[in-house]
Design an enzyme around this catalytic site. Structure first.
Site, PDB file in Angstrom:
ATOM      1  N   HIS A   1       0.817  -1.361   0.041  1.00 25.05           N
ATOM      2  CA  HIS A   1      -0.066  -0.192   0.096  1.00 25.05           C
ATOM      3  C   HIS A   1       0.893   1.285  -0.031  1.00 25.05           C
ATOM      4  O   HIS A   1       1.999   1.505   0.527  1.00 25.05           O
ATOM      5  CB  HIS A   1      -0.888  -0.017   1.482  1.00 25.05           C
TER       6      HIS A   1
ATOM      7  N   SER B   1      -6.629   1.579   4.936  1.00 28.30           N
ATOM      8  CA  SER B   1      -7.400   2.129   6.049  1.00 28.30           C
ATOM      9  C   SER B   1      -7.981   3.545   5.542  1.00 28.30           C
ATOM     10  O   SER B   1      -9.023   4.006   6.060  1.00 28.30           O
ATOM     11  CB  SER B   1      -6.482   2.108   7.301  1.00 28.30           C
TER      12      SER B   1
ATOM     13  N   HIS C   1     -10.757  -6.658   0.569  1.00 28.34           N
ATOM     14  CA  HIS C   1     -10.145  -5.926   1.727  1.00 28.34           C
ATOM     15  C   HIS C   1     -10.936  -4.881   2.518  1.00 28.34           C
ATOM     16  O   HIS C   1     -11.130  -3.838   1.801  1.00 28.34           O
ATOM     17  CB  HIS C   1      -8.918  -5.164   1.246  1.00 28.34           C
TER      18      HIS C   1
ATOM     19  N   TYR D   1      -9.742  -6.141  10.037  1.00 33.26           N
ATOM     20  CA  TYR D   1      -9.058  -6.503   8.816  1.00 33.26           C
ATOM     21  C   TYR D   1      -9.158  -8.096   8.927  1.00 33.26           C
ATOM     22  O   TYR D   1      -9.707  -8.883   8.194  1.00 33.26           O
ATOM     23  CB  TYR D   1      -7.547  -6.096   8.836  1.00 33.26           C
TER      24      TYR D   1
ATOM     25  N   GLU E   1       2.437  -6.755   2.664  1.00 33.41           N
ATOM     26  CA  GLU E   1       1.518  -5.649   3.086  1.00 33.41           C
ATOM     27  C   GLU E   1       2.272  -4.498   3.370  1.00 33.41           C
ATOM     28  O   GLU E   1       1.853  -3.644   4.145  1.00 33.41           O
ATOM     29  CB  GLU E   1       0.815  -6.263   4.401  1.00 33.41           C
TER      30      GLU E   1
END
Lengths: 340, 340
Positions: free
Chosen positions: A8, A72, A177, A193, A283
């Site tokens: 991300h 997020s 997700h 999550y 991640e």
């Protein structure tokens, strides 16, 4: 080649967050100034990547990352559909700039303009833009746009079908997700999550989605939530519910990534899940950024755990590259065009 | 001695469900007849236990079960506080009858009259009745009385404190156990249970509950939800959130049971969680009732998995008996009074 399928852009220049803050303030009080994204230079993007994800990627001996906006921060529960659309386009356009600046190391996956109570079919247009115009190879699909209230329909509901049809048509996978949590019961990376992952799998178990979409490919991140640890429970539930074996019912279409931050977890994942269904990922940079005092290495340096597995090199190569190229055919095509 | 710390009366005589059906019908439409519990004879209770839990207990070589009402049927989201109170008393009284009929094999744990929007302190009275008058040794505490909407406060909120104070005063533990789900996103035993476990642990991680209640003992069932599989994530999150190590911050007060229905899961549990924090349990008969075709044995025959562990006999004895007697001192006291 080692491909991390789940990274991300958590290190974007400050202008992005400044825009978001102004956007939310303006939504809550329209008398406040309309938000405006201040110019972000190529050098700023380069620096934000080179010092962070690209540095770690190289240090850890990986080659490329399938890269998406900060999960997020998708926050589909904030604002309305128009807010979500604008915010989503800005984020996806920024990912496109990263992939243009670092074409050897980053491939894009898009965020979607989901919004509470808005049909997911309204996200088809942005998916098409990102895949067809921006060259992205997949998307992140939020199974709970409400941010922890879970007041929409399960993923097996027909409401999701127009979106799944488009995924199949474009031949791109979705990573299931969730985003941030606005429910004080659920910490985002520690509960929401993982619960989202477990919930999605059980929805697939209860339903019959992949009979309707035999070519749909979905990734459940974070090592499949609680599922591999409770694999016996899920096999037993499938049996009690008169469903086919999980290998037939779900695992022809669903993949788990390796975002599990300790060796025993990775060991379990590979012990119970067929290697064909596992995709390498870290991640990075995501939930846990620190160093594990018991190993002296970063918790999210998941390559170390995979390296330590006593499995054939060919299986590791599947997890590092082969499976990912199979699940993301547009990535495979792009790599082949480069002779890779 | 082998004590199963987590069993439910899922085989109660039909009169119980008939009462519940009538109770709900009457609540929804008061013109319908007021519910009435038809007489349940001792023989009916004996038969419901001897053919089921007691048979399996003996077949599997276990000695006793800490026994509570069917968890999914607590259903605190149905009706109102009065409905929950009546339903709860009936269930607890039935557990008392089981423990009176089979004093060598069953000890009681009570359900609580929780209800949506009702302070948990209103459950103190029933807890006291069950412990002081019915001889029960613990309770099942539902962290989400809404049944999958999670619209109450997290367990670390001060609203729960009067109940925790009473647990400490009575020196009984609570198992954190959700009930049925009325949210179509969450299958009860496949998603809501496991999510509830994971969520509770993360609430404890975020909060500081055990500084306020150093003597509180809580059991997270189903092997701790997703937590052991993601133990690295939780250690890393504690580190990022500047919390003490999990061993200090949570694991002096929290215990995981062994309701994990395959060998690799039990192996992982014992690899990452200190043996002092593990309590033997099967959830019998609970989520999964069938036979695992890969082993030829019942999925929930968790003793087989523990037996197969390569750990010292003394550690197994802790899990089978020692830890459970420590966590349930009223059970320990009762056993000692019998010279056990």
């Amino acid at each position: 080649m080692i491909i991390d399928c789940h990274g991300h852009y958590t290190t974007a220049p400050q202008q992005l967050q400044d825009y978001r803050d102004a956007q939310i303030a303006h939504f809550e009080d329209p008398s406040k100034p309309a938000p405006e994204l201040k110019h972000i230079s190529d050098d700023e993007i380069r620096e934000s990547i080179e010092k962070n994800q690209l540095r770690a990627l190289k240090e850890r001996g990986c080659d490329m990352t399938i890269f998406s906006p900060k999960a997020s921060a998708m926050a589909h529960h904030i604002g309305d559909e128009a807010v979500s659309k604008t915010w989503t386009r800005i984020n996806n356009d920024l990912i496109k700039r990263v992939t243009d600046l670092f074409p050897d190391n980053f491939f894009g996956v898009c965020q979607l303009p989901q919004s509470v109570g808005v049909p997911v079919k309204n996200s088809v247009e942005e998916l098409e833009r990102c895949v067809n115009e921006l060259g992205m190879v997949g998307c992140n699909l939020n199974p709970d746009p409400s941010g922890g209230h879970w007041n929409g329909p399960p993923l097996t509901d027909k409401a999701w079908y127009p979106f799944f049809e488009k995924l199949v048509e474009l031949d791109v996978p979705a990573m299931i997700h969730v985003s941030g949590s606005c429910n004080p019961n659920f910490h985002h990376t520690g509960a929401h999550y993982i619960n989202g992952d477990t919930t999605a799998f059980m929805q697939f178990l209860e339903g019959d989605l992949f009979s309707d979409f035999p070519d749909l490919r979905l990734i459940i991140p974070h090592g499949g939530g609680a599922v591999p640890y409770h694999w016996g429970r899920y096999r037993g539930l499938a049996d009690m519910m008169k469903k086919p074996a999980l290998s037939e019912h779900i695992m022809k279409n669903v993949y788990f990534d390796t975002c599990v931050y300790h060796q025993p977890g990775i060991d379990l994942l590979f012990e119970v899940i067929d290697v064909e269904n596992i995709l390498f990922a870290s991640e990075m940079f995501g939930a846990v950024k620190g160093i594990d005092p018991t190993t002296g290495h970063y918790f999210d340096d998941t390559k170390r755990y995979v390296e330590a597995l006593d499995i054939p090199a060919a299986d590791k190569q599947k997890v590092y590259e082969g499976n990912t190229r199979r699940v993301f055919p547009r990535l495979d095509e792009a790599l082949k065009a480069r002779g890779l």
